[in-house]
Enzyme design. Structure first.
Site: not given
Length: 385
Positions: A90, A120, A200
């Site tokens: 993402h 992911d 992230s």
């Protein structure tokens, strides 16, 4: 005289041995004190400093942009000396340009080798020498309560380090990509180490500086950290990253069913004694489940105002291992199964146990494009495998 001489000699020997014993006891006490002091130092807050110094040069800042979307930023880490960088899918989703910045001040344009939305994870490639890959830890050694550290770029603050503990293992995380609703990332680590937007893709590290997870998401009501963070485990990185590097994508074993976990109300409606297992409500066309003859529900009932398609198979075991719910099935597929592997499902069908041979296939890209997956109403709490 002889008797006196013997007695005198014995006394001297005894005195010498006593002095040697005292010396040995003193040395042992000093050694014990030294060990205690070392253990105390290692248990102090200073133990996190060498971890940061060891890995900081291998944690990177990632900036991505496209013409139609605003730019985003995140983190990543060096996976190999050949220039491979691991991050979250993402972080670079729909990006046209991706840049990777290092702590030595250099920035490189990155090639996106591939992404895997089901975990992911993504792998980038940069042209840079003297890279220091981070070592991947063994997820089976991770324990609840052990100290961990997260390094990344929260809110663009590069090279930030936070610490905490492993709060729990074996969590599952919904896949957020549009079109993949219903699928979940399995065996996720939960941590209370502070993770915020920008973290992230960065590493979650153990006390040895090994990557045990990739920081991915937080549970929040405000958009900022509230004490619960999630990291994709290193075991998934070990399996997915090499496949992305080799083929640009990763394969995941797939059965091709949707349904719900059993509960007392469903068991009563189907006249079953067991309240565990996974009720198959729908079977995808051209799936391993259809080829194996798994049976979907054949009638609709309402429980607390919610319609359920009941009467189908209830999956209880795979290769003799008990499947209490969808989480057990997803964990088995991710940890113990391979594409093209033949397995035996034990199901409850018509009140009897039936063994169903099934050959797993790779999850198709359009596995969620058919309307059958959404059942008759979006209010049904269904999950897929």
């Amino acid at each position: 005289a002889v008797f006196a001489g013997g007695a005198l000699g014995s006394g001297l020997v005894y005195q010498e041995m006593s002095q040697e014993l005292d010396t040995l006891e003193s040395q042992l006490e000093n050694q014990n004190d030294a060990k205690t002091q070392i253990a105390y130092i290692n248990g102090s807050d200073q133990s996190l400093t060498p971890i940061f110094e060891k890995v900081d040069q291998s944690v990177v800042y990632i900036a991505s942009s496209s013409q139609n979307e605003p730019g985003s930023q995140g983190s990543g880490f060096v996976y190999s000396k050949k220039g491979h960088i691991v991050t979250n899918a993402h972080v670079i989703e729909d990006a046209e340009d991706v840049e990777v910045s290092f702590t030595d001040g250099t920035t490189r344009n990155a090639e996106v080798l591939g992404t895997d939305p089901y975990s992911d994870l993504a792998v980038l490639k940069v042209d840079k020498s003297n890279l220091q890959p981070l070592r991947l830890g063994n997820i089976s050694d991770v324990k609840v309560g052990q100290e961990v550290a997260a390094i990344g770029n929260p809110f663009g603050l590069r090279g930030s380090m936070t610490s905490g503990i492993i709060s729990q293992k074996g969590r599952s995380l919904p896949v957020q990509q549009v079109g993949l609703e219903g699928f979940r990332i399995r065996d996720v680590l939960q941590t209370d180490a502070s993770i915020n937007p920008g973290n992230s893709g960065g590493p979650l590290l153990n006390s040895e500086g090994e990557v045990i997870g990739v920081n991915t998401a937080i549970e929040t009501q405000t958009g900022t950290f509230s004490g619960i963070g999630f990291a994709v485990p290193s075991s998934t990185v070990k399996r997915v990253a090499p496949e992305i590097i080799e083929d640009g994508e990763a394969e995941h074993p797939w059965i091709g069913v949707s349904g719900v976990d059993m509960n007392p109300e469903l068991a009563e409606e189907m006249n079953l004694n067991s309240t565990t297992g996974f009720l198959v409500m729908n079977v995808s066309s051209d799936s391993p489940a259809e080829e194996a003859g798994l049976q979907a529900g054949n009638r609709t009932v309402e429980i607390d105002g919610v319609p359920y398609n009941v009467g189908g198979d209830v999956i209880k075991e795979i290769n003799g291992e008990k499947m209490r719910d969808i989480e057990d099935i997803l964990n088995y597929l991710a940890q113990d199964a391979d594409v093209e592997e033949s397995v035996t499902l034990t199901v409850i069908r018509g009140g009897r146990e039936v063994e169903v041979p099934l050959t797993l296939s790779s999850r198709p890209e359009d596995s969620l494009n058919s309307s059958w997956l959404y059942l008759s109403t979006s209010s049904i709490p269904s999950t897929f495998s």
